[in-house]
Design a protein around this motif. Structure first.
Motif, PDB file in Angstrom:
ATOM      1  N   PHE A   1       4.650  12.182   0.583  1.00 28.66           N
ATOM      2  CA  PHE A   1       4.227  13.528   0.957  1.00 28.66           C
ATOM      3  C   PHE A   1       4.187  14.405  -0.289  1.00 28.66           C
ATOM      4  O   PHE A   1       5.096  14.344  -1.126  1.00 28.66           O
ATOM      5  CB  PHE A   1       5.215  14.149   1.960  1.00 28.66           C
ATOM      6  N   ASP A   2       3.147  15.234  -0.428  1.00 29.23           N
ATOM      7  CA  ASP A   2       3.155  16.161  -1.556  1.00 29.23           C
ATOM      8  C   ASP A   2       3.548  17.565  -1.091  1.00 29.23           C
ATOM      9  O   ASP A   2       3.527  17.874   0.097  1.00 29.23           O
ATOM     10  CB  ASP A   2       1.814  16.148  -2.313  1.00 29.23           C
TER      11      ASP A   2
ATOM     12  N   ALA B   1      11.711  13.038   5.171  1.00 29.62           N
ATOM     13  CA  ALA B   1      11.328  12.069   4.148  1.00 29.62           C
ATOM     14  C   ALA B   1      12.431  11.938   3.103  1.00 29.62           C
ATOM     15  O   ALA B   1      13.111  12.909   2.771  1.00 29.62           O
ATOM     16  CB  ALA B   1      10.034  12.516   3.468  1.00 29.62           C
ATOM     17  N   ALA B   2      12.595  10.754   2.590  1.00 29.09           N
ATOM     18  CA  ALA B   2      13.522  10.558   1.487  1.00 29.09           C
ATOM     19  C   ALA B   2      12.988  11.281   0.257  1.00 29.09           C
ATOM     20  O   ALA B   2      11.767  11.386   0.072  1.00 29.09           O
ATOM     21  CB  ALA B   2      13.678   9.068   1.189  1.00 29.09           C
ATOM     22  N   PRO B   3      13.878  11.798  -0.610  1.00 28.97           N
ATOM     23  CA  PRO B   3      13.395  12.505  -1.804  1.00 28.97           C
ATOM     24  C   PRO B   3      12.469  11.669  -2.672  1.00 28.97           C
ATOM     25  O   PRO B   3      11.574  12.213  -3.326  1.00 28.97           O
ATOM     26  CB  PRO B   3      14.693  12.860  -2.552  1.00 28.97           C
ATOM     27  N   ASP B   4      12.662  10.334  -2.675  1.00 31.52           N
ATOM     28  CA  ASP B   4      11.787   9.499  -3.502  1.00 31.52           C
ATOM     29  C   ASP B   4      10.456   9.198  -2.814  1.00 31.52           C
ATOM     30  O   ASP B   4       9.698   8.342  -3.266  1.00 31.52           O
ATOM     31  CB  ASP B   4      12.488   8.202  -3.915  1.00 31.52           C
ATOM     32  N   HIS B   5      10.160   9.936  -1.736  1.00 33.44           N
ATOM     33  CA  HIS B   5       8.845   9.866  -1.104  1.00 33.44           C
ATOM     34  C   HIS B   5       8.175  11.236  -1.088  1.00 33.44           C
ATOM     35  O   HIS B   5       7.232  11.459  -0.325  1.00 33.44           O
ATOM     36  CB  HIS B   5       8.953   9.310   0.316  1.00 33.44           C
ATOM     37  N   VAL B   6       8.633  12.146  -1.938  1.00 34.65           N
ATOM     38  CA  VAL B   6       8.070  13.488  -2.028  1.00 34.65           C
ATOM     39  C   VAL B   6       7.631  13.740  -3.458  1.00 34.65           C
ATOM     40  O   VAL B   6       8.355  13.419  -4.403  1.00 34.65           O
ATOM     41  CB  VAL B   6       9.090  14.556  -1.583  1.00 34.65           C
ATOM     42  N   LEU B   7       6.417  14.303  -3.610  1.00 31.14           N
ATOM     43  CA  LEU B   7       5.840  14.546  -4.925  1.00 31.14           C
ATOM     44  C   LEU B   7       5.366  15.985  -5.035  1.00 31.14           C
ATOM     45  O   LEU B   7       4.970  16.599  -4.047  1.00 31.14           O
ATOM     46  CB  LEU B   7       4.641  13.617  -5.178  1.00 31.14           C
ATOM     47  N   TYR B   8       5.365  16.493  -6.253  1.00 34.51           N
ATOM     48  CA  TYR B   8       4.856  17.835  -6.501  1.00 34.51           C
ATOM     49  C   TYR B   8       3.327  17.854  -6.359  1.00 34.51           C
ATOM     50  O   TYR B   8       2.634  16.937  -6.805  1.00 34.51           O
ATOM     51  CB  TYR B   8       5.244  18.291  -7.910  1.00 34.51           C
ATOM     52  N   GLY B   9       2.816  18.937  -5.757  1.00 34.94           N
ATOM     53  CA  GLY B   9       1.370  19.133  -5.663  1.00 34.94           C
ATOM     54  C   GLY B   9       1.037  20.604  -5.774  1.00 34.94           C
ATOM     55  O   GLY B   9       1.781  21.464  -5.294  1.00 34.94           O
TER      56      GLY B   9
ATOM     57  N   LEU C   1       0.841  -1.190   0.000  1.00 30.81           N
ATOM     58  CA  LEU C   1       0.000   0.000   0.000  1.00 30.81           C
ATOM     59  C   LEU C   1       0.880   1.246   0.000  1.00 30.81           C
ATOM     60  O   LEU C   1       1.829   1.354   0.773  1.00 30.81           O
ATOM     61  CB  LEU C   1      -0.886  -0.014   1.245  1.00 30.81           C
ATOM     62  N   LYS C   2       0.574   2.188  -0.904  1.00 25.39           N
ATOM     63  CA  LYS C   2       1.322   3.442  -0.981  1.00 25.39           C
ATOM     64  C   LYS C   2       0.388   4.582  -0.617  1.00 25.39           C
ATOM     65  O   LYS C   2      -0.631   4.778  -1.284  1.00 25.39           O
ATOM     66  CB  LYS C   2       1.891   3.673  -2.381  1.00 25.39           C
ATOM     67  N   VAL C   3       0.717   5.334   0.425  1.00 29.43           N
ATOM     68  CA  VAL C   3      -0.164   6.374   0.947  1.00 29.43           C
ATOM     69  C   VAL C   3       0.526   7.729   0.851  1.00 29.43           C
ATOM     70  O   VAL C   3       1.616   7.924   1.384  1.00 29.43           O
ATOM     71  CB  VAL C   3      -0.560   6.083   2.411  1.00 29.43           C
ATOM     72  N   ILE C   4      -0.139   8.667   0.147  1.00 29.04           N
ATOM     73  CA  ILE C   4       0.357  10.035  -0.006  1.00 29.04           C
ATOM     74  C   ILE C   4      -0.391  10.931   0.967  1.00 29.04           C
ATOM     75  O   ILE C   4      -1.630  10.953   0.976  1.00 29.04           O
ATOM     76  CB  ILE C   4       0.138  10.550  -1.438  1.00 29.04           C
ATOM     77  N   LEU C   5       0.348  11.687   1.767  1.00 28.01           N
ATOM     78  CA  LEU C   5      -0.248  12.659   2.681  1.00 28.01           C
ATOM     79  C   LEU C   5      -0.225  14.046   2.043  1.00 28.01           C
ATOM     80  O   LEU C   5       0.799  14.485   1.518  1.00 28.01           O
ATOM     81  CB  LEU C   5       0.509  12.694   4.001  1.00 28.01           C
ATOM     82  N   SER C   6      -1.340  14.757   2.135  1.00 23.08           N
ATOM     83  CA  SER C   6      -1.463  16.099   1.576  1.00 23.08           C
ATOM     84  C   SER C   6      -0.623  17.120   2.325  1.00 23.08           C
ATOM     85  O   SER C   6      -0.290  16.941   3.503  1.00 23.08           O
ATOM     86  CB  SER C   6      -2.927  16.557   1.634  1.00 23.08           C
ATOM     87  N   HIS C   7      -0.324  18.230   1.631  1.00 24.25           N
ATOM     88  CA  HIS C   7       0.257  19.424   2.256  1.00 24.25           C
ATOM     89  C   HIS C   7       1.491  19.103   3.095  1.00 24.25           C
ATOM     90  O   HIS C   7       1.632  19.551   4.235  1.00 24.25           O
ATOM     91  CB  HIS C   7      -0.797  20.130   3.123  1.00 24.25           C
ATOM     92  N   GLY C   8       2.398  18.305   2.506  1.00 24.69           N
ATOM     93  CA  GLY C   8       3.626  17.992   3.215  1.00 24.69           C
ATOM     94  C   GLY C   8       3.438  17.140   4.450  1.00 24.69           C
ATOM     95  O   GLY C   8       4.326  17.071   5.301  1.00 24.69           O
TER      96      GLY C   8
END
Length: 336
Positions: free
Chosen positions: A263-264, A281-289, A221-228
């Motif tokens: 994290f976005d 967070a590792a850079p590969d766990h951060v996404l643009y939002g 399961l991959k979970v993205i949290l909003s707003h950092g």
């Protein structure tokens, strides 16, 4: 380190502005925090007097979305319905609205798969309805994942009653985008939910998921949290230490669980917040939002400019702007 604010100019000539069908050459970002507001859904919310955590319900058109995307260098936006979602107390109505908004988003993706993806809306806290809609959206509508509110009618993600859904999403290796909403206890006077309470709502959901070991029990399961991630990066060590005082959780265990999240950067690329996020967070766990259109275009321009101004190495910038998204959504790798 000095940081400059380098926001795109609002006075670009029409000759410099690409058409909605032809993104400019440097359009490469993947935006995993971009909202869609189907017209009939918006009308329903307005008729019922609903707002989005104190924010008015914006209008959304495909042409305007593409124009903003092109201006901000966004190749693909993964669309999602924001708070208040679709469940207003009636399970049958919630299932109907989930299907309607998902079909609207699926049409956008089908028409322009290079420019749009979507997270399917599920009618929690109706778990049976959520399971049925997840199967339909992921299997029939080609959804890129699902969007879940941090709390649904006061019950946070990680609640044992939601376990059948999380187990199924984990079995599928699904991507889950977590968006905040109103706190169960209501907001304080004079300050709208979206100013502060949204951050706490996300943090509460993250801590509850960590406390219940939901992600380690469902490792695919991959979970993205909003707003950092709300307050998670800034307060992670305090959360880990104090949760251990409640018993049953070592600080190291809690930190490991919290680092499983993605994290976005929506509204989170300032000179203060982004370094905190990247320190945790590792850079590969951060996404643009972007958070458009609930975040108005000027705010998107401001925070994207903040991201552009950061002195990031090429690998980290590539991961945030596209690389991590390509790992979560392999279909986008060929669109880069």
């Amino acid at each position: 380190m000095a940081h400059r604010i380098d926001t795109p100019s609002a006075s670009s000539s029409s000759a410099d502005t690409p058409s909605a069908d032809t993104p400019r050459a440097n359009t490469h970002r993947v935006d995993t925090h971009s909202h869609v507001v189907p017209p009939d859904y918006r009308a329903h919310l307005l008729d019922a007097g609903w707002a989005a955590g104190g924010l008015p319900i914006p209008q959304w058109t495909e042409s305007e979305a593409l124009a903003v995307m092109d201006d901000q260098g966004i190749q693909t936006a993964v669309l999602s319905v924001s708070t208040p979602g679709v469940h207003f107390g009636d399970d049958a109505e919630a299932r109907t609205w989930a299907r309607r908004v998902n079909e609207f988003a699926a049409e956008r993706r089908a028409g322009r798969p290079d420019r749009f993806g979507f997270f399917a809306t599920l009618p929690l806290p109706d778990v049976d309805g959520a399971l049925a809609e997840a199967a339909h959206a992921l299997d029939e509508l080609d959804a890129d994942g699902v969007v879940l509110l941090a709390n649904s009618n006061g019950r946070y993600l990680g609640d044992p009653e939601f376990e059948p859904l999380m187990a199924e999403l984990g079995r599928r290796g699904a991507v889950v985008f977590v968006h905040p909403g109103a706190l169960p206890g209501g907001s304080g006077p004079g300050v709208p939910d979206y100013v502060v309470d949204f951050l706490l709502d996300t943090t509460r959901a993250a801590v509850n998921l960590a406390r219940t070991h939901t992600l380690s029990r469902h490792p695919d399961l991959k979970v993205i949290l909003s707003h950092g991630g709300g307050f998670v990066p800034y307060a992670a060590f305090r959360i880990a230490a104090t949760l251990s005082m409640a018993g049953g959780h070592s600080p190291e265990d809690t930190l490991a669980e919290l680092r499983r999240f993605y994290f976005d950067t929506a509204l989170t690329a300032s000179p203060v917040s982004l370094p905190s996020l990247l320190a945790f967070a590792a850079p590969d766990h951060v996404l643009y939002g972007s958070d458009w259109p609930y975040a108005p275009t000027a705010a998107v321009e401001f925070f994207t400019g903040q991201l552009d101004a950061h002195d990031l190495d090429a690998e980290t910038r590539q991961a945030i702007e596209r690389g991590t998204a390509e790992q979560l959504f392999p279909r986008l790798a060929s669109a880069g």
